[in-house]
Design a protein around this motif. Structure first.
Motif, short mmCIF file in Angstrom:
data_model
loop_
_atom_site.label_atom_id
_atom_site.label_comp_id
_atom_site.label_asym_id
_atom_site.label_seq_id
_atom_site.Cartn_x
_atom_site.Cartn_y
_atom_site.Cartn_z
N TRP A 201 0.83 -1.21 0.00
CA TRP A 201 0.00 0.00 0.00
C TRP A 201 0.87 1.26 0.00
O TRP A 201 0.46 2.29 -0.57
CB TRP A 201 -0.94 -0.01 1.21
CG TRP A 201 -0.26 0.09 2.55
CD1 TRP A 201 0.20 -0.93 3.31
CD2 TRP A 201 0.02 1.30 3.27
NE1 TRP A 201 0.77 -0.46 4.47
CE2 TRP A 201 0.66 0.90 4.48
CE3 TRP A 201 -0.20 2.64 3.04
CZ2 TRP A 201 1.09 1.83 5.43
CZ3 TRP A 201 0.21 3.57 3.99
CH2 TRP A 201 0.85 3.16 5.17
N THR B 247 -5.91 7.53 -6.12
CA THR B 247 -4.72 7.18 -5.34
C THR B 247 -5.04 6.79 -3.90
O THR B 247 -4.67 5.71 -3.43
CB THR B 247 -3.71 8.34 -5.35
OG1 THR B 247 -3.25 8.55 -6.69
CG2 THR B 247 -2.52 8.03 -4.47
N VAL B 248 -5.73 7.66 -3.16
CA VAL B 248 -5.97 7.38 -1.74
C VAL B 248 -6.96 6.23 -1.53
O VAL B 248 -6.69 5.32 -0.74
CB VAL B 248 -6.43 8.65 -1.01
CG1 VAL B 248 -6.79 8.32 0.45
CG2 VAL B 248 -5.33 9.70 -1.04
N THR C 127 -5.20 3.04 -2.24
CA THR C 127 -4.24 2.74 -1.18
C THR C 127 -4.92 2.04 -0.01
O THR C 127 -4.42 1.04 0.53
CB THR C 127 -3.56 4.03 -0.69
OG1 THR C 127 -2.85 4.64 -1.77
CG2 THR C 127 -2.60 3.74 0.45
N VAL D 273 1.84 1.90 -3.55
CA VAL D 273 0.70 2.45 -4.30
C VAL D 273 0.54 3.94 -4.01
O VAL D 273 0.36 4.76 -4.92
CB VAL D 273 -0.59 1.69 -3.94
CG1 VAL D 273 -1.81 2.38 -4.56
CG2 VAL D 273 -0.50 0.25 -4.42
N LEU D 274 0.60 4.30 -2.73
CA LEU D 274 0.46 5.69 -2.34
C LEU D 274 1.59 6.55 -2.92
O LEU D 274 1.34 7.63 -3.49
CB LEU D 274 0.45 5.82 -0.82
CG LEU D 274 0.32 7.24 -0.25
CD1 LEU D 274 -0.99 7.88 -0.70
CD2 LEU D 274 0.42 7.21 1.27
#
Length: 271
Positions: A17, A54-55, A58, A20-21
């Motif tokens: 994660w 994005t968030v 994540t 990804v962030l």
């Protein structure tokens, strides 16, 4: 040495994660800078997508990969996010439009009921078709459906902001605000509602499980409605804290319970 490789792989998966962030933030900054420096609005769809996804993504990756085992198949999670976003936003959009035509400003009080219900359509179909035996996967499926809805809704608001303000800076502020708040909004509300839904098929006491599902849905509706109708910052802070706390507790419980189950299975196999 043979046992260290799976452990190392699990450790990397649990931290995915963060990747990804970081990738999302870097990509957003690069696209924004290129769009502004070249004055090329062809980059705007990419900016909207990256800023919106994005968030929530994540949070979804954290919920899916944070435990010792993956709680739900990847194709199910991805399909729920995509279908949940499309079905949820379209269903909610149609019902909200009709309610506004009939009730006017009072329709605002129905937004929470409509959107929280619309986001349950695809998870309900998944429950009926897949008949899951593991109730702990519900939190991931719920987060996936909430993620799809939040991403498409945020992209819509970002586009509206561009048309209204004719200013990329205003769009950037809108995307940033909605990104920061997304874990406390649709992601959390749909996450804990679907977590309750997932426990119904395997519950020993079906009536109690259905009551818990109704309670979770009403709680999501209340939080959603309070957020929409209140202009008070302290009230919004309370909604954020409650929503995120419930989400983190449920994700943590799913991860911990899976770890305990794995240890019991390993002991049984060794015995």
């Amino acid at each position: 040495m043979i046992e260290q490789t799976p452990r190392r792989a699990r450790g990397l998966r649990r931290l995915s994660w963060i990747a990804v962030l970081a990738l999302g933030v870097v990509s957003y900054v690069v696209v924004l800078e290129v769009m502004v420096s070249t004055r090329n609005l062809n980059f705007f769809p990419s900016l909207l997508l990256i800023g919106a996804v994005t968030v929530p993504l994540t949070v979804l990756v954290f919920a899916e990969n944070g435990g010792r085992r993956i709680p739900a198949p990847g194709w199910t999670v991805a399909g729920t996010a995509i279908a949940g976003g499309i079905v949820g936003t379209v269903t909610a959009g149609v019902l909200e439009y009709r309610s506004e035509q009939q009730l006017g400003a009072a329709a605002m009080l129905l937004v929470g009921f409509i959107e929280e219900g619309a986001k349950l359509v695809v998870p309900l179909v998944v429950v009926l078709l897949a008949r899951p035996r593991d109730p702990r996967a519900g939190i991931v499926i719920g987060i996936a459906s909430g993620t799809g809805f939040a991403v498409l809704e945020t992209m819509g608001y970002g586009f509206q902001e561009l048309l209204r303000a004719q200013d990329v800076a205003a769009v950037h502020q809108e995307l940033l605000l909605r990104a920061l708040l997304s874990p406390a909004g649709h992601v959390a509300w749909t996450g804990f509602t679907v977590a309750a839904l997932w426990r119904v098929p395997t519950a020993a006491r079906r009536g109690r499980a259905l009551a818990a599902l109704l309670g979770a849905y009403l709680a999501a509706v209340v939080l959603h409605t309070v957020w929409d109708v209140s202009g008070s910052l302290p009230v919004h802070v309370v909604v954020v804290v409650v929503s995120v706390a419930v989400l983190l507790v449920l994700v943590h419980r799913a991860h911990v319970s899976r770890g305990a189950e794995d240890r019991r299975a390993a002991l049984a196999a060794g015995g």
